[in-house]
Design a protein around this motif. Structure first.
Motif, short mmCIF file in Angstrom:
data_model
loop_
_atom_site.label_atom_id
_atom_site.label_comp_id
_atom_site.label_asym_id
_atom_site.label_seq_id
_atom_site.Cartn_x
_atom_site.Cartn_y
_atom_site.Cartn_z
N LEU A 5 0.85 -1.19 0.00
CA LEU A 5 0.00 0.00 0.00
C LEU A 5 0.88 1.24 0.00
O LEU A 5 0.71 2.16 0.79
CB LEU A 5 -0.92 0.00 1.22
N TYR A 14 -2.92 1.08 -3.68
CA TYR A 14 -4.11 1.09 -2.81
C TYR A 14 -5.37 0.88 -3.63
O TYR A 14 -6.27 0.12 -3.23
CB TYR A 14 -4.16 2.42 -2.06
N THR A 57 -9.25 -4.40 -0.61
CA THR A 57 -9.57 -3.82 0.70
C THR A 57 -11.05 -4.03 1.00
O THR A 57 -11.88 -4.07 0.11
CB THR A 57 -9.24 -2.33 0.75
N VAL A 113 -6.21 -0.03 7.60
CA VAL A 113 -6.21 1.27 6.93
C VAL A 113 -7.24 2.16 7.61
O VAL A 113 -8.38 1.75 7.81
CB VAL A 113 -6.53 1.13 5.43
N VAL A 136 -0.81 6.56 2.94
CA VAL A 136 -0.75 5.67 1.78
C VAL A 136 -0.32 6.44 0.54
O VAL A 136 0.50 5.99 -0.25
CB VAL A 136 -2.10 4.98 1.55
N THR A 156 -2.08 3.91 6.90
CA THR A 156 -2.02 2.60 7.53
C THR A 156 -1.55 2.77 8.98
O THR A 156 -0.64 3.57 9.25
CB THR A 156 -1.07 1.64 6.80
#
Length: 806
Positions: A408, A414, A419, A432, A497, A511
């Motif tokens: 990430l 990302y 996710t 996250v 990120v 993160t």
């Protein structure tokens, strides 16, 4: 720019070059097997330019550009009457003869000349010259490239533009012609430097000794509006090009394309429309009136750009020229550049630009001669307001999880990562956090090493994590992103990120490096964003705020489902399991039976925490015993939990043509009196044949269901049964479906009321924004979000009231 003509068509260029020069070398070679020329001593060799073609002295041979007139010269030619030119390298057997070059002699000089017009491009040639040093010497031919273009496609009357030349030769002479101008007029239009000269005839302007990669200024004083084309030809080779430009009677201007503004701390876009200009200036504010003034001069390399976007950083207006930038899209597409910039402030270094409507001025010229850089007064073409608004606080805190080890490191990674929105994370999976509507793009853009903690500290904020249930007789452990937080036990790293403004939309995505934090363990945690009076969101201590949310760290586990004890011998037999790791995690399964088969199948964790692997057991008979195994592909990422992410069980193949009945019964373990609660029962037939199934449901000793249901292959039966939770009690339940059975207990119990001392403690930490009569949020329904949403809403209302009072 037009395409190059053929060599025969370019004979016209050679002829034109020859007649337009004051005098030229006599043509000495005719390629008809031999080249016999008149004695050059009878010719006038004076010329209006230097060196029409290369002179090779005693074998000093280089590249020849097609169309050039080449001269060979040297003492070694004294005894030669001619030199033969052959095609190909000197090592070639029986080469084709191209020409015989006559050698001329006088007391001090021995030389010959030949034309390259009929030679082939990109070919080798060599000389045969007796005892001369030219004997066996080789050269290669090449086609000269010449690119000529104006740096804009339109120019206003009485303005000048640059004409850009690009050539692979260091120096050359160019003939310029136009259907619209004679030689004298061309001479007036083209400006010259000390490094090279010009000459002209009635129709041709010759630019002499023009260097490669030079820009020549072309002035259009007193030129009528129209479109004009110019042709450029080298005087000694076939190279040529043309360039066009339109002269217009409009005024040059730099205008603002839209309203301009943003929240305090943002990098604000300044959209600009260009009219017949590529260089302009922008000024924000007036130092005397605003205690602030910033100005920048920009240049646009691509003349096709009619709108660009500059940017100004309101978070760091004291960084001199670094406060100014070009929008990344325009920087790449149009090659826009900030040439000069300056920012002057009359407030503390490091303070963001204040909330205000600042006048913004656009113009065609930049003035850096005064005390503060500005748009030159006489060049102003537009004005507007640069509005800096009061920033809004973070609106919400969201959590996402991703499989352990997921990269990430930037927006693209990302965006492509698997996710899932969740506030439950298995230890070592990626966690996250998104601070929605965080804003402050200037602070985000300037972030060092993507360190969110340092950025928040500079901005007067702090992010803390606190364990929810520390156990008896101990205080809760607190982690903080601030290195000097005296209330925290440990530091924790939070890493952005992505920070590129091209991708950043106001939501800060980061993160939480919880797995590497000291003393972190499984359990629930409260996350708090503390906004202090040192931030731009609070003017004083009374406006400080806290934005809260929570998440839970789970033990990583993986289990095969008990129903896998019987697996149909079909070509799409499913093996299922459950896990606490993040959806998108990859699971490997295997099935092995001694003397029968060893097979494997991969699976991916679904959003509900289940995984399914599909096998083809169609070639095996029912009754074959085998062992099933499943494990997380990246167990090594989970360190001490690796053994918990594998499972195995015994299974047997059953006839896919027979029924296969499975039971799924679920109910809550504990509820409060009066709370709704139900037993959900699902009976499915995962086999290949119909079956009659006896279903019996018993709650608190009372049989609520007793019927026989017929389930065809692939069918299921579902029903829900309500519990009576009016009073505190333990309610037993049991379900049977054929040979399958399940049972458990629901406990109805009231939550303990806090005593007076606990209530006082609660009031002490209450920030005053809550409502005593408001029911607490149901954690089962909205885990981690109910409190955060309520606090944010109340804080927003409080701030609005304060602003109205001001």
């Amino acid at each position: 720019m037009t395409s190059d003509p053929s060599y025969r068509e370019k004979g016209r260029a050679v002829f034109l070059a020859a007649i337009m020069i004051v005098s030229v070398f006599a043509m000495s070679a005719a390629f008809a097997g031999t080249a016999v020329a008149d004695d050059p001593e009878e010719e006038t060799l004076e010329q209006a330019y230097d060196d029409p073609g290369p002179v090779w002295v005693d074998g000093d041979v280089e590249t020849a550009y097609l169309g050039q007139e080449i001269e060979i010269e040297g003492d070694s030619l004294e005894g030669e009457s001619s030199v033969i030119l052959y095609e190909g390298p000197a090592s070639l057997d029986d080469p084709d003869r191209v020409a015989s070059i006559q050698i001329y002699h006088d007391e001090d000089r021995h030389w010959g000349e030949f034309e390259t017009a009929d030679l082939e491009p990109d070919e080798a040639y060599h000389f045969a010259a007796g005892s001369s040093e030219f004997d066996g010497e080789e050269f290669w031919t090449d086609e000269e490239d010449l690119d000529v273009e104006f740096d804009v496609n339109t120019v206003t009357q009485d303005e000048a533009v640059d004409l850009e030349f690009d050539s692979e030769r260091d120096l050359q002479h160019l003939n310029v012609t136009s259907d619209d101008f004679d030689g004298d007029e061309l001479d007036d239009i083209f400006s010259y430097t000390d490094g090279w000269q010009n000459d002209y005839t009635d129709d041709v302007l010759t630019l002499e000794n023009v260097p490669a990669d030079i820009d020549i200024e072309v002035e259009f004083d007193d030129v009528d509006p129209d479109e004009y084309e110019f042709e450029f030809e080298t005087t000694d080779s076939f190279a040529w090009d043309n360039a066009s430009i339109e002269v217009v009677d409009d005024d040059a201007s730099v205008d603002f394309a839209d309203d301009i503004g943003g929240e305090r701390g943002d990098v604000v876009d300044i959209p600009i429309e260009l009219e017949h200009v590529q260089t302009g200036a922008v000024q924000i504010g007036d130092y005397d009136d605003d205690n602030f003034q910033a100005a920048a001069q920009f240049d646009v390399d691509d003349y096709s750009a009619d709108e660009i976007t500059l940017q100004f950083d309101t978070y760091a207006p004291n960084e001199g020229e670094d406060s100014w930038s070009v929008h990344p899209d325009d920087e790449d597409e149009y090659d826009v550049e900030i040439l000069e910039a300056e920012t002057s402030i009359n407030f503390d270094e490091g303070e963001a630009l204040g909330v205000h409507d600042y006048e913004i001025i656009a113009g065609t010229s930049y003035d850096d001669e005064g005390e503060h850089a500005a748009v030159e007064d006489d060049s102003e073409t537009d004005t507007n307001f640069f509005s800096v608004f009061e920033p809004e606080p973070v609106s919400d805190v969201d959590f996402e999880i991703a499989p352990a080890g997921t990269d990430l490191g930037d927006y693209e990674e990302y965006d492509e990562a698997h996710t899932t929105s969740s506030s439950d994370v298995a230890f070592h999976d990626e966690l996250v956090v998104t601070l929605e509507d965080f804003g402050m793009s200037g602070a985000v853009d300037a972030m060092s090493d993507d360190d969110v903690g340092a950025m928040l500290e500079d901005a007067g904020m702090n992010l803390t994590l606190e364990e929810q249930d520390p156990g008896p007789n101990v205080d809760a452990i607190v982690w903080s992103t601030a290195s000097d937080d005296e209330d925290a036990d440990y530091e924790i790293d939070v890493t952005a990120v992505y920070t590129d403004l091209e991708d950043y939309d106001g939501d800060l995505v980061a993160t939480i490096d919880y797995a590497d934090a000291e003393a972190f363990d499984e359990g629930g945690y409260d996350l708090t964003l503390e906004v202090t009076e040192d931030s731009m969101f609070a003017d004083d201590e009374d406006e400080e705020m806290e934005i809260e949310s929570s998440f839970e760290v789970l033990e990583p586990e993986l289990d095969l489902h008990p129903d896998n004890d019987e697996v149909p011998n079909s070509d799409d037999a499913e093996v299922t399991g459950t896990t606490t790791v993040a959806p998108g995690s990859e699971i490997s399964t295997s099935a092995s039976s001694a003397g029968n088969f060893t097979d494997g199948a991969d699976a991916v964790v679904d959003a509900d925490g289940t995984f399914t692997a599909v096998y083809d057991f169609s070639e095996y008979e029912a009754g074959v015993d085998f062992e099933l195994e499943a494990e997380h592909d990246d167990r090594s990422e989970f360190e001490d939990y690796a053994d918990d992410l594998e499972d195995d069980m015994d299974a047997v193949l059953v006839d896919a043509e027979d029924p296969l009945i499975n039971l799924d019964a679920t109910a809550p373990g504990e509820v409060e009196p009066g709370e709704d609660a139900a037993l959900d029962v699902t009976v499915s037939n995962d086999g290949g044949a119909s079956d009659d199934v006896d279903v019996v449901v018993t709650i608190d000793g009372e049989e609520l269901e007793n019927e026989t249901v017929t389930l065809d292959a692939g069918d299921e039966w579902s029903e829900s049964f309500e519990f009576d939770t009016a009073e505190e009690a333990d309610i037993d339940w049991e379900v049977t479906a054929g040979e399958e059975a399940d049972s458990d207990t629901v406990t109805v119990v009231a939550q303990e009321e806090p005593d007076d001392e606990d209530a006082d403690d609660e009031d002490a930490v209450d920030d005053g924004a809550g409502d005593d009569d408001e029911e607490p949020a149901d954690d089962d329904e909205t885990p981690g979000f109910g409190v955060a949403v309520a606090v944010v809403a109340l804080l927003a209302a409080a701030m609005l009231a304060l602003r109205r009072q001001e």
